[in-house]
Design an enzyme around this catalytic site. Structure first.
Site, PDB file in Angstrom:
ATOM      1  N   ILE A   8       0.720  -1.225   0.031  1.00 52.66           N
ATOM      2  CA  ILE A   8      -0.015   0.087  -0.058  1.00 52.66           C
ATOM      3  C   ILE A   8       0.791   1.294   0.088  1.00 52.66           C
ATOM      4  O   ILE A   8       1.587   1.466   1.130  1.00 52.66           O
ATOM      5  CB  ILE A   8      -0.907   0.118   1.228  1.00 52.66           C
ATOM      6  CG1 ILE A   8      -1.729  -1.258   1.380  1.00 52.66           C
ATOM      7  CG2 ILE A   8      -1.900   1.342   1.313  1.00 52.66           C
ATOM      8  CD1 ILE A   8      -2.595  -1.233   2.591  1.00 52.66           C
ATOM      9  N   ASN A  89      -2.542   4.118  -3.439  1.00 50.17           N
ATOM     10  CA  ASN A  89      -3.105   4.939  -2.678  1.00 50.17           C
ATOM     11  C   ASN A  89      -2.516   6.420  -2.477  1.00 50.17           C
ATOM     12  O   ASN A  89      -3.409   7.464  -2.539  1.00 50.17           O
ATOM     13  CB  ASN A  89      -3.535   4.444  -1.341  1.00 50.17           C
ATOM     14  CG  ASN A  89      -4.017   5.536  -0.401  1.00 50.17           C
ATOM     15  OD1 ASN A  89      -5.132   5.905  -0.158  1.00 50.17           O
ATOM     16  ND2 ASN A  89      -3.133   5.811   0.488  1.00 50.17           N
ATOM     17  N   TYR A 156      -3.764  17.528 -10.344  1.00 49.18           N
ATOM     18  CA  TYR A 156      -4.574  16.684  -9.657  1.00 49.18           C
ATOM     19  C   TYR A 156      -5.290  15.770 -10.494  1.00 49.18           C
ATOM     20  O   TYR A 156      -5.777  14.563 -10.773  1.00 49.18           O
ATOM     21  CB  TYR A 156      -4.962  17.080  -8.299  1.00 49.18           C
ATOM     22  CG  TYR A 156      -5.640  16.072  -7.539  1.00 49.18           C
ATOM     23  CD1 TYR A 156      -4.889  15.227  -6.709  1.00 49.18           C
ATOM     24  CD2 TYR A 156      -7.098  16.131  -7.308  1.00 49.18           C
ATOM     25  CE1 TYR A 156      -5.698  14.194  -5.918  1.00 49.18           C
ATOM     26  CE2 TYR A 156      -7.726  14.945  -6.643  1.00 49.18           C
ATOM     27  CZ  TYR A 156      -6.867  14.009  -5.942  1.00 49.18           C
ATOM     28  OH  TYR A 156      -7.481  12.983  -5.198  1.00 49.18           O
ATOM     29  N   LYS A 160      -5.315  12.152 -12.116  1.00 48.83           N
ATOM     30  CA  LYS A 160      -6.399  11.010 -11.652  1.00 48.83           C
ATOM     31  C   LYS A 160      -7.063  10.709 -13.026  1.00 48.83           C
ATOM     32  O   LYS A 160      -7.428   9.403 -13.053  1.00 48.83           O
ATOM     33  CB  LYS A 160      -7.283  11.632 -10.586  1.00 48.83           C
ATOM     34  CG  LYS A 160      -6.709  11.786  -9.265  1.00 48.83           C
ATOM     35  CD  LYS A 160      -6.443  10.483  -8.502  1.00 48.83           C
ATOM     36  CE  LYS A 160      -5.787  10.781  -7.112  1.00 48.83           C
ATOM     37  NZ  LYS A 160      -5.493   9.497  -6.511  1.00 48.83           N
ATOM     38  N   THR A 192      -9.597  13.956   5.876  1.00 51.06           N
ATOM     39  CA  THR A 192      -8.075  13.805   5.990  1.00 51.06           C
ATOM     40  C   THR A 192      -7.299  15.090   5.517  1.00 51.06           C
ATOM     41  O   THR A 192      -7.810  16.163   5.415  1.00 51.06           O
ATOM     42  CB  THR A 192      -7.713  12.906   4.810  1.00 51.06           C
ATOM     43  OG1 THR A 192      -7.733  13.420   3.552  1.00 51.06           O
ATOM     44  CG2 THR A 192      -8.416  11.581   4.844  1.00 51.06           C
TER      45      THR A 192
HETATM   46  N1  LIG Z   1      -9.402  12.736   1.159  1.00 55.88           N
HETATM   47  C1  LIG Z   1     -10.320  12.912   0.010  1.00 55.88           C
HETATM   48  O1  LIG Z   1     -11.436  13.509   0.250  1.00 55.88           O
HETATM   49  C2  LIG Z   1     -10.294  12.134  -1.148  1.00 55.88           C
HETATM   50  C3  LIG Z   1     -11.164  12.244  -2.360  1.00 55.88           C
HETATM   51  C4  LIG Z   1     -11.090  11.564  -3.357  1.00 55.88           C
HETATM   52  C5  LIG Z   1     -10.062  10.825  -3.468  1.00 55.88           C
HETATM   53  N2  LIG Z   1      -9.002  10.661  -2.735  1.00 55.88           N
HETATM   54  C6  LIG Z   1      -7.905   9.745  -3.085  1.00 55.88           C
HETATM   55  O2  LIG Z   1      -7.754   8.892  -1.685  1.00 55.88           O
HETATM   56  C7  LIG Z   1      -6.296   8.562  -1.625  1.00 55.88           C
HETATM   57  C8  LIG Z   1      -5.858   8.667  -0.119  1.00 55.88           C
HETATM   58  O3  LIG Z   1      -6.094  10.127   0.022  1.00 55.88           O
HETATM   59  P1  LIG Z   1      -5.944  10.783   1.646  1.00 55.88           P
HETATM   60  O4  LIG Z   1      -6.913  11.764   1.797  1.00 55.88           O
HETATM   61  O5  LIG Z   1      -5.908   9.650   2.744  1.00 55.88           O
HETATM   62  O6  LIG Z   1      -4.621  11.628   1.672  1.00 55.88           O
HETATM   63  P2  LIG Z   1      -3.613  12.291   2.791  1.00 55.88           P
HETATM   64  O7  LIG Z   1      -4.088  11.841   4.079  1.00 55.88           O
HETATM   65  O8  LIG Z   1      -3.024  13.418   2.110  1.00 55.88           O
HETATM   66  O9  LIG Z   1      -2.348  11.173   2.618  1.00 55.88           O
HETATM   67  C9  LIG Z   1      -1.643  11.019   1.594  1.00 55.88           C
HETATM   68  C10 LIG Z   1      -0.570   9.725   1.765  1.00 55.88           C
HETATM   69  O10 LIG Z   1       0.212   9.676   0.572  1.00 55.88           O
HETATM   70  C11 LIG Z   1       1.616   9.546   1.092  1.00 55.88           C
HETATM   71  N3  LIG Z   1       2.297  10.620   0.330  1.00 55.88           N
HETATM   72  C12 LIG Z   1       2.273  11.939  -0.257  1.00 55.88           C
HETATM   73  N4  LIG Z   1       3.112  12.275  -0.954  1.00 55.88           N
HETATM   74  C13 LIG Z   1       4.111  11.170  -0.919  1.00 55.88           C
HETATM   75  C14 LIG Z   1       5.383  11.088  -1.650  1.00 55.88           C
HETATM   76  N5  LIG Z   1       6.079  11.789  -2.264  1.00 55.88           N
HETATM   77  N6  LIG Z   1       5.989   9.808  -1.593  1.00 55.88           N
HETATM   78  C15 LIG Z   1       5.433   8.724  -0.848  1.00 55.88           C
HETATM   79  N7  LIG Z   1       3.955   8.940  -0.083  1.00 55.88           N
HETATM   80  C16 LIG Z   1       3.601  10.088  -0.310  1.00 55.88           C
HETATM   81  C17 LIG Z   1       1.570  10.453   2.572  1.00 55.88           C
HETATM   82  O11 LIG Z   1       2.551  10.006   3.286  1.00 55.88           O
HETATM   83  P3  LIG Z   1       4.086  10.662   3.418  1.00 55.88           P
HETATM   84  O12 LIG Z   1       3.667  12.132   3.555  1.00 55.88           O
HETATM   85  O13 LIG Z   1       4.464  10.123   4.899  1.00 55.88           O
HETATM   86  O14 LIG Z   1       4.808  10.502   2.453  1.00 55.88           O
HETATM   87  C18 LIG Z   1       0.320   9.965   2.935  1.00 55.88           C
HETATM   88  O15 LIG Z   1       0.339   8.505   3.609  1.00 55.88           O
HETATM   89  C19 LIG Z   1      -5.738   9.658  -2.791  1.00 55.88           C
HETATM   90  O16 LIG Z   1      -5.291   8.828  -3.874  1.00 55.88           O
HETATM   91  C20 LIG Z   1      -6.424  10.542  -2.862  1.00 55.88           C
HETATM   92  O17 LIG Z   1      -6.226  11.056  -4.251  1.00 55.88           O
HETATM   93  C21 LIG Z   1      -9.234  11.435  -1.399  1.00 55.88           C
END
Ligand SMILES: NC(=O)c1ccc[n+]([C@@H]2O[C@H](COP(=O)([O-])OP(=O)(O)OC[C@H]3O[C@@H](n4cnc5c(N)ncnc54)[C@H](OP(=O)(O)O)[C@@H]3O)[C@@H](O)[C@H]2O)c1
Length: 253
Positions: A8, A89, A156, A160, A192
């Site tokens: 993951i 993810n 973004y 996507k 998040t």
């Molecule tokens: N939140 C929403 O409302 C929403 C809606 C639709 C889709 N999504 C999708 O759901 C997924 C999860 O989103 P989330 O809201 O859980 O995001 P989040 O809370 O911002 O977490 C992002 C994760 O990605 C990792 N990450 C970011 N940049 C990175 C890099 N350069 N290298 C390695 N890891 C990296 C971060 O870890 P580190 O910072 O430790 O590297 C963190 O674990 C994403 O694909 C997002 O596009 C989210």
């Protein structure tokens, strides 16, 4: 009994952390990739005797990410693996600004994290497990942003949309004897750090994001993780390895 292995990206917080914790509790082996280690997840795994392996990776550098995945797949004892799944993810919404204001560096970084690395990881996964008789799955976490254009979110949204199309094309290629399930899952809006970044930005959708938060419309990542894992369980159960392939995008509501 053969174990289920999950790799993951973005396992340190948000949806990735919830998926990781839940899969560990279900006694699966989880390889979590992110730049920073979530020490609470590591402690949770230790105290529960769960099989968690953290690997540091910065997805801004796709070739390094591929090397890490190569090491992980070499590390998985194939005789013990019942299923192997890659969940792409991790993502970033930054930079949240008009395209004309994005630096070249910002653009490359965003597209590498949101698109190039997931593509490279997927390709590495398919290549390295092609001789495997195991059930294999690739899950690309997508977003409504793939379908709906938004000013200030060009990178973004475009990344996507690219990931969605890649999912469909790559799934069409899985017609051999032991096809890989390749699906895209849109988790919907969740509470998040990514949402908080989008709320605090100065883009057209920021007020909408603020209203969604105020009205309590953001979902919790634990509930979404539960739904996604149940969806994956169904696919793995239905898996027949007879040329069937999936090319639909699943929306979690
Ligand atoms: N939140 C929403 O409302 C929403 C809606 C639709 C889709 N999504 C999708 O759901 C997924 C999860 O989103 P989330 O809201 O859980 O995001 P989040 O809370 O911002 O977490 C992002 C994760 O990605 C990792 N990450 C970011 N940049 C990175 C890099 N350069 N290298 C390695 N890891 C990296 C971060 O870890 P580190 O910072 O430790 O590297 C963190 O674990 C994403 O694909 C997002 O596009 C989210």
């Amino acid at each position: 009994m053969a174990g289920n292995y999950y790799i993951i990206t973005g396992a340190s917080r948000g949806l990735g952390e919830s998926l990781t914790r839940r899969l560990l509790q279900e006694d699966h082996v989880v390889y979590g990739l992110s730049r920073t280690e979530n020490r609470e997840v590591a402690a949770f795994a230790r105290s529960g005797g769960f099989k968690y392996r953290y690997r540091p990776v910065d997805l801004a550098f796709p070739e390094e990410a591929s090397k890490v995945l190569h090491e992980i797949l070499s590390d998985i004892p194939s005789a013990e693996a019942g299923t192997i799944s890659l969940i792409n993810n991790a993502a970033t919404v930054s930079p949240l600004t008009d395209l004309s204001s994005c630096s070249d560096e910002d653009i490359v970084r965003n597209i590498n994290i949101n698109f190039t690395s997931p593509v490279v990881l997927q390709s590495t996964f398919l290549r390295m497990t092609s001789d495997s008789v195991k059930k294999r799955m690739v899950v690309n976490i997508t977003s409504a942003s793939a379908q709906f254009p938004a000013g200030g979110m060009s990178l973004y949204c475009s990344a996507k949309a690219g990931l969605d199309m890649l999912t469909k094309c790559a799934a069409l290629e899985q017609v051999g004897e032991n096809p890989v399930k390749i699906i895209a899952v849109d988790p919907g809006m969740m509470d998040t750090s990514m949402q908080s970044t989008a709320r605090e930005a100065n883009i057209g959708l920021s007020d909408y994001f603020k209203a969604q938060k105020l009205e309590g419309k953001l979902k919790g990542t634990d509930a979404v993780a539960k739904e996604i894992i149940s969806l994956l369980g169904r696919y793995l159960l239905e898996y027949r390895g007879d040329g069937e392939h999936i090319q639909k995008s699943n929306r979690i509501d």
